[in-house]
Design a protein around this motif. Structure first.
Motif, PDB file in Angstrom:
ATOM      1  N   LYS A 489      12.485  77.416 -26.080  1.00 28.53           N
ATOM      2  CA  LYS A 489      11.019  77.485 -26.068  1.00 28.53           C
ATOM      3  C   LYS A 489      10.423  76.298 -25.334  1.00 28.53           C
ATOM      4  O   LYS A 489       9.368  76.387 -24.720  1.00 28.53           O
ATOM      5  CB  LYS A 489      10.492  77.509 -27.504  1.00 28.53           C
ATOM      6  N   THR A 491      11.277  74.903 -22.730  1.00 28.69           N
ATOM      7  CA  THR A 491      11.269  74.928 -21.270  1.00 28.69           C
ATOM      8  C   THR A 491       9.880  75.170 -20.707  1.00 28.69           C
ATOM      9  O   THR A 491       9.580  74.814 -19.587  1.00 28.69           O
ATOM     10  CB  THR A 491      12.208  76.020 -20.719  1.00 28.69           C
ATOM     11  N   ASP A 492       9.030  75.781 -21.520  1.00 27.15           N
ATOM     12  CA  ASP A 492       7.670  76.025 -21.051  1.00 27.15           C
ATOM     13  C   ASP A 492       6.894  74.726 -20.886  1.00 27.15           C
ATOM     14  O   ASP A 492       6.052  74.601 -20.009  1.00 27.15           O
ATOM     15  CB  ASP A 492       6.916  76.924 -22.036  1.00 27.15           C
ATOM     16  N   ASN A 493       7.178  73.775 -21.761  1.00 27.59           N
ATOM     17  CA  ASN A 493       6.348  72.572 -21.783  1.00 27.59           C
ATOM     18  C   ASN A 493       6.974  71.358 -21.115  1.00 27.59           C
ATOM     19  O   ASN A 493       6.307  70.599 -20.443  1.00 27.59           O
ATOM     20  CB  ASN A 493       6.035  72.194 -23.237  1.00 27.59           C
ATOM     21  N   ARG A 500      15.134  69.385 -18.784  1.00 23.45           N
ATOM     22  CA  ARG A 500      15.160  70.811 -18.424  1.00 23.45           C
ATOM     23  C   ARG A 500      16.569  71.244 -18.059  1.00 23.45           C
ATOM     24  O   ARG A 500      17.057  72.278 -18.489  1.00 23.45           O
ATOM     25  CB  ARG A 500      14.222  71.071 -17.236  1.00 23.45           C
ATOM     26  N   VAL A 521      14.858  83.388 -20.300  1.00 19.22           N
ATOM     27  CA  VAL A 521      14.721  82.035 -19.743  1.00 19.22           C
ATOM     28  C   VAL A 521      15.028  82.069 -18.253  1.00 19.22           C
ATOM     29  O   VAL A 521      14.311  81.490 -17.436  1.00 19.22           O
ATOM     30  CB  VAL A 521      15.661  81.044 -20.466  1.00 19.22           C
ATOM     31  N   LYS A 524      12.140  83.328 -16.316  1.00 23.61           N
ATOM     32  CA  LYS A 524      11.077  82.337 -16.120  1.00 23.61           C
ATOM     33  C   LYS A 524      11.472  81.315 -15.069  1.00 23.61           C
ATOM     34  O   LYS A 524      10.670  80.909 -14.227  1.00 23.61           O
ATOM     35  CB  LYS A 524      10.798  81.606 -17.436  1.00 23.61           C
ATOM     36  N   SER A 528       9.843  80.005 -11.304  1.00 28.51           N
ATOM     37  CA  SER A 528       9.396  78.667 -10.902  1.00 28.51           C
ATOM     38  C   SER A 528      10.444  77.924 -10.079  1.00 28.51           C
ATOM     39  O   SER A 528      10.331  76.737  -9.851  1.00 28.51           O
ATOM     40  CB  SER A 528       9.057  77.861 -12.155  1.00 28.51           C
TER      41      SER A 528
END
Lengths: 1100, 418
Positions: A489, A491-493, A500, A521, A524, A528
């Protein structure tokens, strides 16, 4: 003098008009012109025959040199003045010459003849300085002259000149190394020098010129050891580090046997820190491995250890460190512990010293963790410490953490995490990680704590935690699916690339534990991908590849997408990796050989990383050296050789006897106590006699109380202050007034500290496992007995041996009593610690989270448990014979307070023998006692034999005849006799009697007037409960409690053993701690002393 | 051993250099400047720096860097200890160890350095000997010297150099013979947020000022020498006497010196003379917080505690503080975020307190880290460990000296966690 005004102006500062080029453009020609002009001034001044002008000029030139400016063009003008009569001018000319001679060799030669003349001067200072300057001029052409001068100076009358000669040797050597052979001859000669002044310098020269010629040291080894303590500090450092190397080549390893049985040795280390002869560890191992030849330490090896030990108390950090490294490299395991205390002391020093010491402690604490464990708290970190110190302390704390202290350490770490210093916080998280890997029991706790940190607001903290968690999870991934999800979770922030990357790696590695999340994951990340940092990109590829292998259905397209993105990345590493990965995982027509094994390649079980201290194995460098600090070999570093297999011939160190005795007389102030000037001894002895007289006439029981109070330190200080006020000082008398005040204050505090001591004890009882508790107590024990043990040093002859003993007797009883209290409380600790005590804290606490730990601290601190001291003699176990004095025989005694079966008038004394030598001790018995009138001894039955390591207890009775006079007697073995003495505290001279309150009052009525001694005192807060008062009184004196109607009164009764006189003690406690102590006894002396002892016990 | 020495001030100017062997170029200091830049903070410059051809060992004292250049293996503490000794000597000679003092006395500095090291190996470092070789500057002497041209340099070898007691100069004469001892104890402590002691220890020193004629032989005894857990001695102290009798027996150097320093271990729990109640709280979603400290006496043995100063390093997000104090004054430096509260004396009737609002940067999240408090205080006429000097005896000289002992307790590294 036209120039005079010009320079008198700029006298004040060196930045005056004399240096105009400051601030000028260096390119402008101005510099040179003004330079020349100014130098002309100086030249002119130097040419005059006025010393004051010359001096002024020289001062300005020296100031130029100091600023690093070129003054070489003045050389001819300056060198002319080398023969100047004014000594300061001369010295400054020397300074100039030494600086510039190398550049202007031809001109420098002009000065040589002056020095040659100086070498023959009758004044030793001039001879020395001439040699100093001559040898400092680095002009190769004068090498033969220097050589000659050095040789001559080496046999000079003056030790100062000889010292200068020693200094000149390395100078000449660096100028012309061909002279080595001749220089070695000079070194050999100077090594034989017997003055402390030369010793340090010549060893320095030895180290620089011929460190490999260890054979030169043999003959001087013992002398150097003996001189060591009187050499100046700098010399000590050099000599100690040289002797460390020497000892490594000449003696056998003291740990060679121990290493076989690491466990045992470790235990022994705790037990006997002060071991002088041979650690219990080596005995045990010797017993365990009988096949091996038992190790016996070379007496010379022992000499070195013994003579360097006092230097641990040097004020110089360098000396302390030198001794510490010597002990670390040379001492048997059991003895190394002594250095810890001194090293910890250095932590109060300048931060640079701390830095170096901590580096060394970090290395030592890996090998010998137990050594520093008692000092764990000294390594706690303060927010004011510089970061580099903090990180080193953290390193040490981590090294010291073990099963038992880990909760304390973690709690401390918890505090650090909230520090403002982010580098330090990151290091703390790393440290937690290391603790978790090393100590399996707390792994979960740490992990939970770290997971909590993931919600920290500071990204650096979070990132560091992720990295550490990753390492921890690798150890047992199966149970931690939850944490991995949590991380996913994040990794979003989280933005820190390293974190990372760590998360991605974890997900990839353990994708089978998070089968649903992993593909998401990746999705996502694919999105990016282009914006990520390089290390993250690599991990994305990695993740993609792993998922492709395990879950190709869901991720096939994603993987291909990622690989295509990577193919066109800017970074060639990433392009490379993408290409390589694609070939591996995507089966193609040709070259499928490898892709068949792709699963094995990517998903092979990977060994968990071992988090290790960066200080591991640094100890192959000699500790305290520059190389150790840098962890790289510095130029000129001399390897510390390994111990030899077979000891080289020890007889090479033998010297003619007379030689040695000569040296002995040189051993100066610091060394031998016997070196104290004769008059000091005499006057001391006289005084002692005077003091003792009233003290001992007690046995007749007729001397007044005032007389016997003579030995009271309080009254002594009073008379002291009186004498100083006689000398007409107003101030010092007021000073002593203050002191008196202080005393009252102090009493209050004393009891406070005792209470808290108990407190501390309770704490230790709770937290410390048995082994450690024993360690610290025996540690303390041996410490406090060290004063007696050291008497061994002087006990060369019988006569001398008696002396320290009587010195000891002289010490006022009160000062002796105080430490005894400490002793007993520590000894009791041993008794009270149940053998099955849990280590530190129950696992329940450990498994709760870190936060709970933090809370726990305050709880354990504030709970108070009533004290459990039993009313045994306060005087605990006392030493009768130290192991060194007794050649391995250790004798202690206690007053058991049991009636002596043979004779009711006798005090029964339990004597504990233990044999710590390696040969059995036979025929232990009491030899002819030399006893003062009235005192008699009931000997204990002869102990026929005491095997090594065994101990025995015997009971003997002593009739002290109601006096505190010491009973002196001989303790004999088959081979030796030891003079020992037992001095009873006054409280042991009586036995309790039981009587009713009425009887008490009746008896008290008979013993009034002269026989009553009353004293007022203040009971400290801690000492107001019944329990404490009774316990303290009965601990001090062997009295029985008499029941009493009123609650604030305490009564005790007893009879003296010999005469059976009653001793009645009443303590009347009043409001607010005020109390009155009354003792009624026929024996007034005993009464007086008892009052004093009881008051001391109550108020401290 | 020590090749060269550079003195560098805070702004990075090399204002003095001295070489004991061949000259080493100033450029070697560039490595030092590089490390200094990296460290950000003067305290964090590593004391030992390795360069391709040399090693630099440096100390930071009184806003000056003493950077020494080493070429071969040498125990780093040896050099560090020596550099500190140099700084001590400057302090002793000029009253302060500052750039200005050194520049003003550059010749004396040079002469001192010349005597202290020979070929990089320490030669004379005892202040008694140095003072005989090179007289310390006084105004009178410099006036006389400038007129007569006489010098500060002695022309005979100090006898101390040759004797077994190198620390004492010969022929000392005083009209008033005095011996003063200052027992100074510092309490190092870490107190946690609930007020319980995490760690406490007493570090003490006995500084002596001895002005006695001739060769006095002193012995100083304590009422309770066993208190001293770990002692380090001035070289003048006879170690054996201490070991056997716990008496300090010594022939003192002339003047001021540190006789012993000692530690009273944490086993005898240390009395903590003050307590602090403090709280800091930040409201969620508001740029404001409350701050409150009260300080009071605890185990002060009935003495007044004076000179109390509380220093708090506030979190970076703190903009300003609006506080009111019942006693003393406070300052808050918005740049370094250091709050200093100068309290003065404590009177038990009215406990000093400091409370008020903390303003945070607007929009910044409430700080997570907690500041810790550093406390300074002083108690006169008290040695907190209870150490007491029993008596001082003098042998070897006939006169009666004037004796005095002073006790002071101070806070050392005294820290309270939030």
């Amino acid at each position: 003098m036209s120039a005079a005004p010009a320079y008198s102006e700029d006298k004040g500062g060196s930045a005056g008009p004399g240096e105009p080029e400051y601030g000028h453009d260096p390119a402008s020609g101005g510099i040179f012109s003004s330079d020349y002009k100014r130098h002309d001034d100086l030249k002119e001044m130097l040419d005059t025959n006025k010393d004051s002008l010359k001096l002024e000029a020289m001062k300005r030139i020296v100031a130029m040199i100091a600023r690093g400016k070129n003054a070489s063009d003045l050389f001819p003008a300056v060198v002319k003045n080398v023969a100047c009569k004014n000594i300061e001018v001369k010295k400054l000319v020397y300074v100039y010459l030494v600086r510039y001679a190398e550049e202007q060799q031809d001109l420098a030669l002009l000065s040589i003849s002056t020095f040659q003349r100086g070498l023959k001067d009758p004044n030793q200072l001039i001879r020395a300085s001439a040699l100093r300057v001559l040898s400092s001029i680095r002009v190769p052409i004068i090498v033969p002259i220097m050589m000659l001068a050095i040789k001559e100076a080496a046999s000079d009358m003056s030790p100062y000149v000889r010292k200068t000669a020693a200094h000149a040797i390395p100078k000449l050597y660096s100028l012309d190394s061909d002279q080595k052979d001749q220089l070695i001859e000079v070194i050999e000669k100077l090594l034989a020098d017997k003055t402390t002044l030369v010793a340090g310098s010549v060893v320095m020269a030895f180290e620089e010129v011929c460190p490999e010629r260890i054979d030169l040291i043999h003959k001087n080894y013992r002398k150097l050891c003996n001189l060591l303590i009187d050499v100046e500090e700098w010399g000590q450092v050099v000599i100690i580090s040289m002797l460390t190397r020497y000892a490594r080549t000449q003696f056998l390893s003291p740990t060679q046997n121990e290493s076989l049985l690491e466990e045992n040795a470790e235990k022994a280390f705790y037990g006997s820190e002060e071991d002088e002869a041979k650690g219990a560890g080596s005995e045990e191992t010797a017993a365990a491995a009988p096949a091996r030849k038992p190790y016996i330490m070379d007496p010379d090896h022992r000499l070195l250890l013994r003579n360097t030990k006092p230097l641990l108390q040097s004020r110089s950090a360098a000396v302390v460190m030198a001794v510490a490294q010597l002990y670390f490299h040379l001492a048997p395991k059991a003895e190394v512990g002594v250095i810890a205390k001194a090293l910890v002391r250095l932590l109060r020093s300048h931060s640079e010293v701390q830095y170096v010491v901590l580096q060394n402690v970090a290395t030592m604490s890996i090998k010998r963790r137990g050594m520093f464990e008692p000092y764990l708290k000294s390594f706690y970190i303060r927010s004011t410490d510089p970061t580099q110190i903090k990180i080193l302390k953290l390193e040490v704390l981590t090294n010291l953490a073990n099963e038992t202290n880990i909760p304390t350490v973690l709690r401390e770490f918890q505090t650090y995490i909230r520090s403002m210093d982010k580098d330090f916080v990151a290091a703390t998280i790393q440290a937690i990680g290391r603790c978790a890997t090393n100590i399996g029991r707390v792994r979960d706790t740490c992990l939970n704590g770290l997971v909590q940190l993931l919600s920290n607001r500071d990204e650096l903290v979070v990132a560091e935690s992720v990295v550490v968690i990753k390492k921890l999870l690798q150890m047992q991934p199966a149970q931690h699916g939850e944490i991995i999800k949590h991380l996913a979770k994040l990794t979003d922030n989280i933005q820190v690339p390293m974190a990372r990357a760590s998360i991605l790696w974890l997900i990839g590695e353990y994708c089978e534990h998070v089968p649903r999340i992993a593909p998401d994951v990746l999705r996502k990340m694919a999105k990016s991908f282009t914006a990520e940092e390089d290390i993250v990109k690599l991990q994305v590829i990695n993740l993609a590849a792993k998922l492709y292998l395990t879950n190709s259905k869901q991720t096939k397209l994603l993987t291909q997408y990622v690989l295509s993105l990577a193919k066109y990345d800017q970074n060639y590493d990433i392009r490379d990796r993408a290409r390589f990965t694609r070939q591996l995982i995507v089966p193609s027509e040709q070259g499928g050989a490898l892709s068949r094994h792709a699963k094995k390649l990517f998903l092979a079980p990977k060994p968990a990383p071992v988090l290790e201290s960066s200080f591991k194995d640094r100890d192959h460098f000699q500790l305290g050296s520059l190389s150790h600090l840098l962890n790289a070999k510095a130029t000129g570093y001399q390897e510390l050789p390994d111990w030899p297999e077979e000891a080289p011939d020890p007889s090479v160190r033998n010297v003619e006897e007379e030689d040695l005795s000569l040296i002995e007389t040189h051993v100066g102030l610091l060394g031998e106590y016997t070196e104290v000037p004769e008059w000091t001894k005499c006057s001391n002895r006289e005084k002692r006699k005077e003091k003792e007289k009233p003290f001992y006439s007690d046995s007749e029981g007729e001397s007044g109380p005032t007389e016997s109070a003579d030995s009271d330190p309080e009254s002594e200080s009073e008379s002291d202050s009186k004498s100083s006020s006689e000398s007409g000082s107003g101030e010092s008398s007021s000073e002593s007034d203050n002191e008196d005040q202080d005393e009252d204050e102090e009493k209050g505090r004393g009891s406070e500290s005792e209470q808290s001591e108990e407190d501390g004890k309770r704490k230790t009882k709770k937290k410390v496992p048995e082994g450690k508790g024993e360690a610290s107590s025996s540690d303390e024990d041996s410490d406090s007995s060290s004063s007696t043990s050291e008497s061994e040093m002087t006990s060369e002859s019988e006569e001398e041996q008696l002396e320290p003993a009587s010195w000891r007797r002289k010490t006022p009883p009160s000062s002796k009593r105080a430490p005894a209290t400490k002793e007993i409380s520590l000894l009791d600790l041993e008794d009270f610690t149940p053998p099955s005590v849990q280590p530190v804290s129950p696992p329940a606490i450990v498994s709760t989270s870190l936060a709970a730990d933090l809370e726990g601290l305050t709880l354990t601190d504030s709970t108070l448990v009533p004290s459990l001291l039993s009313p045994v003699s306060r005087v605990g176990r006392q030493e009768l014979l130290h192991r060194v004095a007794g050649e391995g025989l250790v004798v202690d005694y206690t007053f058991s307070r049991q009636p002596f079966s043979g004779d009711p008038h006798m005090v029964s004394v339990h004597i504990h023998f233990s044999n710590s030598s390696d040969t059995p001790i036979k025929g232990l018995h009491v030899g002819t006692p030399k006893l003062p009138a009235g005192i008699s001894i009931q000997e204990f039955p002869e102990i026929e034999s005491l095997a090594p390591g065994e101990s025995a207890t015997a009971v003997m009775g002593i009739n002290f005849c109601d006096s505190t006079q010491a009973a002196n007697f001989q303790l004999c073995t088959q081979t030796r006799q030891f003079y020992v003495s037992i001095q009873p505290p006054v409280g042991e001279l009586m036995a309790p009697v039981f009587m009713s309150e009425n009887e008490f009052k009746k008896e008290q009525g008979k013993l009034m007037g002269m026989n009553e001694i009353t004293e007022k005192l203040m009971l400290p807060d801690t000492c107001r409960s019944d329990h404490v008062v009774v316990q303290k009184v009965t601990a001090t004196a062997n009295l029985g409690r008499v029941p009493c109607g009123t609650s604030d009164e305490y009564r005790f009764a007893g009879r003296t053993l010999t005469s059976g006189s009653l001793v009645l003690l009443t303590l009347d406690a009043r409001q607010a701690g005020a109390a009155q102590l009354t003792v009624n006894s026929e024996k007034m002396v005993i009464g007086t002393m008892l009052v004093k002892d009881v008051i001391q016990a109550l108020t401290q | 051993m020590i090749h060269s020495l550079f003195l560098i001030n805070c702004s990075g100017d090399i204002f003095l250099e001295k070489h004991w062997k061949s000259v080493v170029s100033q450029s070697v200091c560039d490595y030092f400047f590089e490390a200094q830049e990296k460290a950000a903070d003067v305290e964090n410059v590593p004391p030992v720096i390795s360069t391709p051809h040399h090693y630099l060992i440096s100390i930071y004292r009184d806003k000056l860097f003493f950077v020494s250049v080493i070429q071969t293996e040498v125990p780093p503490l040896f050099v560090i200890e020596f550099l500190h000794r140099v700084a001590d000597t400057f302090q002793d000679y000029f009253g302060e160890c500052s750039e200005a003092a050194i520049k003003d006395n550059v010749v004396i500095v040079y002469e001192l350095l010349e005597e202290m090291l020979d070929n990089g190996f320490p030669l004379a470092t005892e202040s008694n000997i140095l003072k005989e070789l090179i007289k310390p500057p006084t105004i009178l002497r410099s006036v006389v010297n400038s007129i007569t041209g006489s010098s500060n340099v002695g022309d005979t070898l100090p006898t101390g150099q040759l004797s077994n007691i190198p620390w004492r100069r010969a022929g000392v004469k005083y009209t008033n013979n005095e011996a003063y001892f200052d027992v100074v104890e510092e309490i190092d402590a870490i107190i946690d947020k609930s007020g319980s002691t995490v760690f406490a220890e007493i570090q003490g020193v006995i500084d002596a000022c001895i002005k006695l004629s001739g060769m006095p032989d002193l012995s100083l005894s304590f009422m309770n020498p066993r208190l001293l857990d770990d002692v380090s001695f001035h070289p003048c102290i006879r170690f054996k006497r201490w070991e056997s009798e716990r008496i300090l027996s010594f022939i003192p150097p002339d003047g001021n010196f540190r006789l012993i320093s000692y530690r009273v271990s944490s086993q005898n729990l240390v009395a903590i003379p003050v307590y602090v109640k403090h709280s800091i709280s930040f409201k969620e979603n508001s740029s404001c917080g409350r701050f409150d400290i009260t300080i009071g006496p605890k185990q002060n043995m009935g003495k007044t505690i004076e000179g109390i100063t509380v220093t708090v390093h506030m979190p970076k997000v703190v903009l300003n503080m609006n506080l009111t104090t019942t006693q003393g004054s406070y300052t808050f430096d918005p740049v370094t975020k250091v709050l200093t509260w100068d309290v003065g004396k404590i009177t038990p009737q009215k406990l000093p307190s400091l409370k008020g609002l903390v303003n945070l940067q607007s929009g910044a999240p409430k700080p997570e880290e907690n500041p810790s408090l550093n406390i300074q205080f002083k108690i006169q006429q008290l040695a907190i460990s209870g150490l007491k000097v029993n008596r001082l005896d003098m042998y070897g000289e006939k006169y009666k000296p004037f004796k005095g002992v002073k006790y002071v307790t101070k806070a050392g590294k005294f820290q309270v966690y939030y």
